[in-house]
Design a protein around this motif. Structure first.
Motif, PDB file in Angstrom:
ATOM      1  N   HIS A   1      21.007  31.043  38.709  1.00 17.91           N
ATOM      2  CA  HIS A   1      21.675  32.171  38.054  1.00 17.91           C
ATOM      3  C   HIS A   1      22.221  31.682  36.711  1.00 17.91           C
ATOM      4  CE1 HIS A   1      21.460  34.284  41.906  1.00 17.91           C
ATOM      5  NE2 HIS A   1      21.946  33.185  42.471  1.00 17.91           N
ATOM      6  N   ASP A   2      21.539  32.071  35.642  1.00 19.52           N
ATOM      7  CA  ASP A   2      21.909  31.622  34.298  1.00 19.52           C
ATOM      8  C   ASP A   2      22.793  32.700  33.663  1.00 19.52           C
ATOM      9  OD1 ASP A   2      22.017  30.947  31.645  1.00 19.52           O
ATOM     10  OD2 ASP A   2      19.899  30.431  31.470  1.00 19.52           O
ATOM     11  N   ASP A   3      24.054  32.326  33.415  1.00 25.71           N
ATOM     12  CA  ASP A   3      25.007  33.296  32.833  1.00 25.71           C
ATOM     13  C   ASP A   3      24.539  33.845  31.501  1.00 25.71           C
ATOM     14  OD1 ASP A   3      26.740  33.082  34.864  1.00 25.71           O
ATOM     15  OD2 ASP A   3      28.294  31.953  33.788  1.00 25.71           O
ATOM     16  N   SER A   4      23.718  33.052  30.771  1.00 25.29           N
ATOM     17  CA  SER A   4      23.265  33.496  29.454  1.00 25.29           C
ATOM     18  C   SER A   4      21.907  34.202  29.551  1.00 25.29           C
ATOM     19  CB  SER A   4      23.156  32.300  28.495  1.00 25.29           C
ATOM     20  OG  SER A   4      22.176  31.388  28.980  1.00 25.29           O
TER      21      SER A   4
ATOM     22  N   GLU B   1      20.373  28.975  52.024  1.00 24.49           N
ATOM     23  CA  GLU B   1      20.090  29.403  50.648  1.00 24.49           C
ATOM     24  C   GLU B   1      21.035  28.670  49.734  1.00 24.49           C
ATOM     25  OE1 GLU B   1      20.688  33.581  49.910  1.00 24.49           O
ATOM     26  OE2 GLU B   1      19.099  34.120  51.314  1.00 24.49           O
ATOM     27  N   LEU B   2      20.548  28.283  48.573  1.00 25.40           N
ATOM     28  CA  LEU B   2      21.405  27.616  47.588  1.00 25.40           C
ATOM     29  C   LEU B   2      21.436  28.481  46.326  1.00 25.40           C
ATOM     30  CD1 LEU B   2      21.060  23.858  46.476  1.00 25.40           C
ATOM     31  CD2 LEU B   2      21.854  25.651  44.993  1.00 25.40           C
ATOM     32  N   HIS B   3      22.617  28.907  45.930  1.00 22.59           N
ATOM     33  CA  HIS B   3      22.787  29.683  44.697  1.00 22.59           C
ATOM     34  C   HIS B   3      23.509  28.810  43.680  1.00 22.59           C
ATOM     35  CE1 HIS B   3      21.427  33.542  46.311  1.00 22.59           C
ATOM     36  NE2 HIS B   3      21.856  33.046  47.455  1.00 22.59           N
ATOM     37  N   TYR B   4      22.858  28.593  42.529  1.00 26.09           N
ATOM     38  CA  TYR B   4      23.392  27.688  41.509  1.00 26.09           C
ATOM     39  C   TYR B   4      23.630  28.498  40.233  1.00 26.09           C
ATOM     40  CZ  TYR B   4      23.330  23.514  38.393  1.00 26.09           C
ATOM     41  OH  TYR B   4      23.621  22.530  37.475  1.00 26.09           O
ATOM     42  N   CYS B   5      24.909  28.601  39.843  1.00 27.50           N
ATOM     43  CA  CYS B   5      25.287  29.366  38.647  1.00 27.50           C
ATOM     44  C   CYS B   5      25.661  28.410  37.518  1.00 27.50           C
ATOM     45  CB  CYS B   5      26.512  30.232  38.934  1.00 27.50           C
ATOM     46  SG  CYS B   5      26.256  31.354  40.273  1.00 27.50           S
ATOM     47  N   PHE B   6      25.194  28.702  36.320  1.00 25.51           N
ATOM     48  CA  PHE B   6      25.523  27.839  35.178  1.00 25.51           C
ATOM     49  C   PHE B   6      25.564  28.679  33.915  1.00 25.51           C
ATOM     50  CE2 PHE B   6      21.178  27.404  36.736  1.00 25.51           C
ATOM     51  CZ  PHE B   6      20.446  27.944  35.689  1.00 25.51           C
ATOM     52  N   ARG B   7      26.253  28.121  32.904  1.00 24.02           N
ATOM     53  CA  ARG B   7      26.455  28.890  31.672  1.00 24.02           C
ATOM     54  C   ARG B   7      25.179  29.004  30.850  1.00 24.02           C
ATOM     55  NH1 ARG B   7      31.724  26.785  28.928  1.00 24.02           N
ATOM     56  NH2 ARG B   7      33.079  26.706  30.732  1.00 24.02           N
ATOM     57  N   SER B   8      24.366  27.950  30.848  1.00 24.98           N
ATOM     58  CA  SER B   8      23.070  27.979  30.158  1.00 24.98           C
ATOM     59  C   SER B   8      22.243  26.851  30.736  1.00 24.98           C
ATOM     60  CB  SER B   8      23.253  27.788  28.652  1.00 24.98           C
ATOM     61  OG  SER B   8      23.699  26.464  28.397  1.00 24.98           O
ATOM     62  N   SER B   9      20.922  26.929  30.612  1.00 18.22           N
ATOM     63  CA  SER B   9      20.071  25.910  31.239  1.00 18.22           C
ATOM     64  C   SER B   9      20.307  24.538  30.609  1.00 18.22           C
ATOM     65  CB  SER B   9      18.603  26.311  31.164  1.00 18.22           C
ATOM     66  OG  SER B   9      18.266  26.596  29.842  1.00 18.22           O
ATOM     67  N   GLU B  10      20.717  24.508  29.313  1.00 19.40           N
ATOM     68  CA  GLU B  10      20.967  23.206  28.657  1.00 19.40           C
ATOM     69  C   GLU B  10      22.157  22.492  29.304  1.00 19.40           C
ATOM     70  OE1 GLU B  10      21.085  26.139  26.625  1.00 19.40           O
ATOM     71  OE2 GLU B  10      18.912  25.938  26.489  1.00 19.40           O
ATOM     72  N   ARG B  11      23.057  23.259  29.908  1.00 17.40           N
ATOM     73  CA  ARG B  11      24.267  22.662  30.474  1.00 17.40           C
ATOM     74  C   ARG B  11      24.196  22.562  31.990  1.00 17.40           C
ATOM     75  NH1 ARG B  11      29.024  25.702  27.302  1.00 17.40           N
ATOM     76  NH2 ARG B  11      30.261  24.145  28.373  1.00 17.40           N
ATOM     77  N   ALA B  12      22.999  22.713  32.535  1.00 17.33           N
ATOM     78  CA  ALA B  12      22.850  22.698  34.002  1.00 17.33           C
ATOM     79  C   ALA B  12      22.113  21.437  34.438  1.00 17.33           C
ATOM     80  CB  ALA B  12      22.086  23.932  34.451  1.00 17.33           C
ATOM     81  N   ALA B  13      22.774  20.596  35.198  1.00 15.97           N
ATOM     82  CA  ALA B  13      22.159  19.349  35.676  1.00 15.97           C
ATOM     83  C   ALA B  13      21.299  19.609  36.901  1.00 15.97           C
ATOM     84  CB  ALA B  13      23.255  18.345  36.027  1.00 15.97           C
TER      85      ALA B  13
ATOM     86  N   LEU C   1      25.012  28.262  50.350  1.00 15.02           N
ATOM     87  CA  LEU C   1      25.609  27.264  49.465  1.00 15.02           C
ATOM     88  C   LEU C   1      25.759  27.874  48.075  1.00 15.02           C
ATOM     89  CD1 LEU C   1      23.295  24.203  50.358  1.00 15.02           C
ATOM     90  CD2 LEU C   1      25.333  24.971  51.564  1.00 15.02           C
ATOM     91  N   PHE C   2      26.967  27.819  47.524  1.00 12.58           N
ATOM     92  CA  PHE C   2      27.216  28.348  46.178  1.00 12.58           C
ATOM     93  C   PHE C   2      27.774  27.237  45.299  1.00 12.58           C
ATOM     94  CE2 PHE C   2      26.750  32.969  46.341  1.00 12.58           C
ATOM     95  CZ  PHE C   2      26.639  33.172  47.708  1.00 12.58           C
ATOM     96  N   ALA C   3      27.072  26.951  44.193  1.00 12.35           N
ATOM     97  CA  ALA C   3      27.535  25.920  43.260  1.00 12.35           C
ATOM     98  C   ALA C   3      27.723  26.546  41.893  1.00 12.35           C
ATOM     99  CB  ALA C   3      26.502  24.794  43.171  1.00 12.35           C
ATOM    100  N   GLY C   4      28.833  26.187  41.241  1.00 18.09           N
ATOM    101  CA  GLY C   4      29.062  26.593  39.857  1.00 18.09           C
ATOM    102  C   GLY C   4      29.111  25.351  38.995  1.00 18.09           C
ATOM    103  N   GLY C   5      28.234  25.246  37.994  1.00 18.92           N
ATOM    104  CA  GLY C   5      28.242  24.110  37.069  1.00 18.92           C
ATOM    105  C   GLY C   5      28.152  22.776  37.786  1.00 18.92           C
TER     106      GLY C   5
ATOM    107  N   CYS D   1      31.554  25.313  45.713  1.00 16.49           N
ATOM    108  CA  CYS D   1      32.101  24.234  44.896  1.00 16.49           C
ATOM    109  C   CYS D   1      31.854  24.537  43.426  1.00 16.49           C
ATOM    110  CB  CYS D   1      31.462  22.892  45.269  1.00 16.49           C
ATOM    111  SG  CYS D   1      32.267  21.506  44.454  1.00 16.49           S
ATOM    112  N   GLY D   2      32.873  24.349  42.610  1.00 14.09           N
ATOM    113  CA  GLY D   2      32.714  24.585  41.178  1.00 14.09           C
ATOM    114  C   GLY D   2      34.055  24.723  40.499  1.00 14.09           C
ATOM    115  N   PRO D   3      34.056  25.178  39.250  1.00 13.95           N
ATOM    116  CA  PRO D   3      35.316  25.352  38.538  1.00 13.95           C
ATOM    117  C   PRO D   3      36.162  26.455  39.159  1.00 13.95           C
ATOM    118  CG  PRO D   3      33.409  25.637  37.073  1.00 13.95           C
ATOM    119  CD  PRO D   3      32.884  25.536  38.465  1.00 13.95           C
ATOM    120  N   GLY D   4      37.455  26.468  38.808  1.00 10.92           N
ATOM    121  CA  GLY D   4      38.403  27.380  39.439  1.00 10.92           C
ATOM    122  C   GLY D   4      38.005  28.847  39.368  1.00 10.92           C
ATOM    123  N   GLY D   5      37.553  29.313  38.198  1.00  5.17           N
ATOM    124  CA  GLY D   5      37.193  30.722  38.033  1.00  5.17           C
ATOM    125  C   GLY D   5      36.040  31.114  38.942  1.00  5.17           C
ATOM    126  N   PHE D   6      35.046  30.252  39.017  1.00  3.66           N
ATOM    127  CA  PHE D   6      33.885  30.493  39.879  1.00  3.66           C
ATOM    128  C   PHE D   6      34.310  30.524  41.346  1.00  3.66           C
ATOM    129  CE2 PHE D   6      30.600  28.594  42.572  1.00  3.66           C
ATOM    130  CZ  PHE D   6      29.559  29.480  42.364  1.00  3.66           C
TER     131      PHE D   6
END
Ligand code: FES
Length: 317
Positions: free
Chosen positions: A163-166, A134-146, A109-113, A191-196
């Protein structure tokens, strides 16, 4: 349609609110499968789709997560600014266009934002079934990750990779390595934004994953340049009626005005609700829902956004 009450609204992360919805009459809600979404009628004719992110076993509530995206068409902003705890909302019954493959031996499972929302429900279901995942969760920063705390406290915490991009380079997602071996029976969900999405799907494509093993859900379409759009015709096979589709209008709009209703939901080519069979002619596919192989067949298209490469399309309507 269902009437629900917003029983809780929580700021889960910067720009992301969760909304807990319970049946207005206090009863049970229709059962849902992981990956399902509901249409939320926000008012003034605005409807938006949100994935259910709670445990699919729960019948007393639905939980959705909503990103206040500055690039959105206004629905998510209205959810954040106008919808309050205690308010009644009209929603659709859940529909699943992003289902788990129950024959899969292993699931990645891959999630972006904000793409974490359907993935979270999938993880609950897979964990309950004792499935290998396995679940892989990518986000721009922990403050913006629900839902990070929820994931850490979940029964499947050991299967979650954040996976914290920052953050430090060693914890960042290495999609090419994770997807290097597309073994039979392994299924990939993205599932996630287009770029991801593009990044993960390109890595899967490069590694030779079969399309039947790859499951994806886009949240929004990429902006499309409409300047070169041209008019065309659609013919209804059942009656022979022909409709002119101007360069600046969509097929479903023109047909709806003539009293021919096509079921639509996202109206931007990401949900698949409007798929219609094409009996003759060549569609100009503009959706993100169908796979390249499905596009190449040219035997169905999405009249909410797709157009025609041939002068006329004959539709199975
Ligand atoms: Fe969603 Fe057409 S309405 S793809």
């Amino acid at each position: 349609m269902l009437q629900v009450r917003v029983t809780q609204k929580i700021l889960e992360a910067e720009g992301i609110c969760s909304f807990e919805l319970c049946a207005a009459d206090g009863g049970e809600l229709p059962r849902f499968e992981a990956g399902s979404h509901i249409d939320v009628h926000i008012g003034s004719g605005v409807t938006r789709q949100y994935s259910l992110c709670n445990h699919p076993e729960e019948l007393h509530r639905y939980l959705i997560g909503v990103l206040d995206d500055p690039a959105s068409r206004g629905g998510s902003r209205a959810m954040h600014e106008q919808v309050v705890q205690g308010q009644l909302l009209t929603i659709s019954e859940p529909r699943n266009l992003f289902a788990l493959d129950h024959n899969g031996a292993r699931h990645l499972l891959f999630a972006g934002g904000i793409g974490i929302t359907p993935i979270l429900a999938m993880a609950y279901e897979l964990s309950q079934r004792g499935a290998d995942f396995e679940l892989h969760y990518c986000f721009r920063s922990s403050e913006r990750a629900a839902f990070i705390q929820q994931l850490r406290r979940s029964p499947f915490a050991a299967s979650v990779y954040l996976h914290d991009d920052s953050g430090a380079p060693e914890q960042k997602l290495d999609a090419a390595s994770l997807l290097a071996n597309p073994a039979p029976g392994v299924h990939l969900y993205v599932c996630g934004p287009g770029g991801f999405m593009g990044h993960i799907l390109d890595a899967a494509d490069h590694a030779g994953w079969a399309q039947a093993q790859v499951h994806r859900e886009f949240f929004a379409a990429h902006p499309v340049e409409h300047g070169a759009d041209t008019p065309f015709e659609v013919e209804l096979a059942s009656t022979g009626q022909v409709f002119h589709i101007p360069a600046d209008r969509h097929v479903f709009e023109v047909l709806e005005e003539a009293g021919i209703k096509i079921e639509t939901s996202c109206e931007q080519g990401v949900c698949g609700s409007c798929i219609t069979r094409v009996l003759q002619g060549v569609p100009d596919h503009r959706d993100l829902y169908m796979t390249p192989a499905e596009h190449a067949c040219n035997d169905q298209f999405t009249p909410c956004c797709s157009r025609a490469k041939s002068p006329r399309l004959v539709l199975d309507l």
